[in-house]
Design a protein around this motif. Structure first.
Motif, PDB file in Angstrom:
ATOM      1  N   VAL A 206       0.609   9.133   2.694  1.00 26.59           N
ATOM      2  CA  VAL A 206       0.457   8.397   3.955  1.00 26.59           C
ATOM      3  C   VAL A 206       1.779   7.722   4.329  1.00 26.59           C
ATOM      4  N   GLY A 207       2.475   7.167   3.347  1.00 28.18           N
ATOM      5  CA  GLY A 207       3.768   6.551   3.615  1.00 28.18           C
ATOM      6  C   GLY A 207       4.793   7.556   4.106  1.00 28.18           C
ATOM      7  N   LEU A 208       4.828   8.730   3.482  1.00 22.80           N
ATOM      8  CA  LEU A 208       5.751   9.769   3.932  1.00 22.80           C
ATOM      9  C   LEU A 208       5.413  10.243   5.339  1.00 22.80           C
ATOM     10  N   THR A 209       4.129  10.387   5.621  1.00 22.44           N
ATOM     11  CA  THR A 209       3.714  10.811   6.957  1.00 22.44           C
ATOM     12  C   THR A 209       4.103   9.772   8.009  1.00 22.44           C
ATOM     13  N   LEU A 210       3.903   8.512   7.683  1.00 18.63           N
ATOM     14  CA  LEU A 210       4.259   7.441   8.618  1.00 18.63           C
ATOM     15  C   LEU A 210       5.759   7.438   8.899  1.00 18.63           C
ATOM     16  N   GLY A 211       6.554   7.620   7.860  1.00 16.60           N
ATOM     17  CA  GLY A 211       8.003   7.670   8.050  1.00 16.60           C
ATOM     18  C   GLY A 211       8.444   8.864   8.873  1.00 16.60           C
ATOM     19  N   LEU A 212       7.853  10.027   8.607  1.00 11.94           N
ATOM     20  CA  LEU A 212       8.213  11.220   9.374  1.00 11.94           C
ATOM     21  C   LEU A 212       7.797  11.102  10.834  1.00 11.94           C
ATOM     22  N   GLU A 213       6.626  10.513  11.093  1.00 12.86           N
ATOM     23  CA  GLU A 213       6.194  10.308  12.475  1.00 12.86           C
ATOM     24  C   GLU A 213       7.112   9.337  13.206  1.00 12.86           C
TER      25      GLU A 213
ATOM     26  N   GLU B 165       4.754   3.629   0.178  1.00 13.86           N
ATOM     27  CA  GLU B 165       5.273   4.511  -0.860  1.00 13.86           C
ATOM     28  C   GLU B 165       5.441   3.774  -2.183  1.00 13.86           C
ATOM     29  N   ILE B 166       5.931   2.547  -2.143  1.00 15.90           N
ATOM     30  CA  ILE B 166       6.098   1.758  -3.370  1.00 15.90           C
ATOM     31  C   ILE B 166       4.745   1.424  -3.981  1.00 15.90           C
ATOM     32  N   ALA B 167       3.779   1.051  -3.135  1.00 17.56           N
ATOM     33  CA  ALA B 167       2.434   0.754  -3.643  1.00 17.56           C
ATOM     34  C   ALA B 167       1.798   1.999  -4.257  1.00 17.56           C
TER      35      ALA B 167
END
Length: 108
Positions: A45-52, A90-92
């Motif tokens: 989810v963190g990677l998706t949020l960053g890519l978006e 991502e850290i969590a």
């Protein structure tokens, strides 16, 4: 004056309960493997949020071209805010994966 029921106070909390039910069942039924799976989901989810966030920023630049300083600062501010929340997720997620692996090694 009629007294309101206390059950009406629980209605706004129902979505929180329904959203929190899945991770708790996952962790409870699968143990440390559930913690690892939940951590992997948080990382994705963190990677998706960053890519978006990067995609929206690039689209804004491509569609509208070179913006004025104030508009560019606003776009960068939105990008940095989204990236901060993505890094926190991502850290969590990585911490949950590490805790799941440690729990598996310690207890399993």
């Amino acid at each position: 004056m009629r007294r309101q029921s206390e059950t009406l106070l629980l209605v706004p909390l129902l979505p929180v309960f329904l959203l929190g039910m899945f991770p708790m069942l996952l962790i409870g039924l699968l143990g440390s493997f559930g913690l690892i799976i939940f951590g992997i989901l948080l990382v994705s989810v963190g990677l998706t949020l960053g890519l978006e966030a990067h995609g929206e920023f690039n689209q804004e630049i491509i569609v509208h071209g070179y913006a004025r300083g104030s508009e560019r600062a606003t776009q960068l501010s939105h990008l940095h805010a989204a990236m901060r929340s993505a890094v926190v997720l991502e850290i969590a997620g990585a911490a949950l994966v590490a805790a799941g692996i440690a729990g598996f090694c310690w207890f399993g």
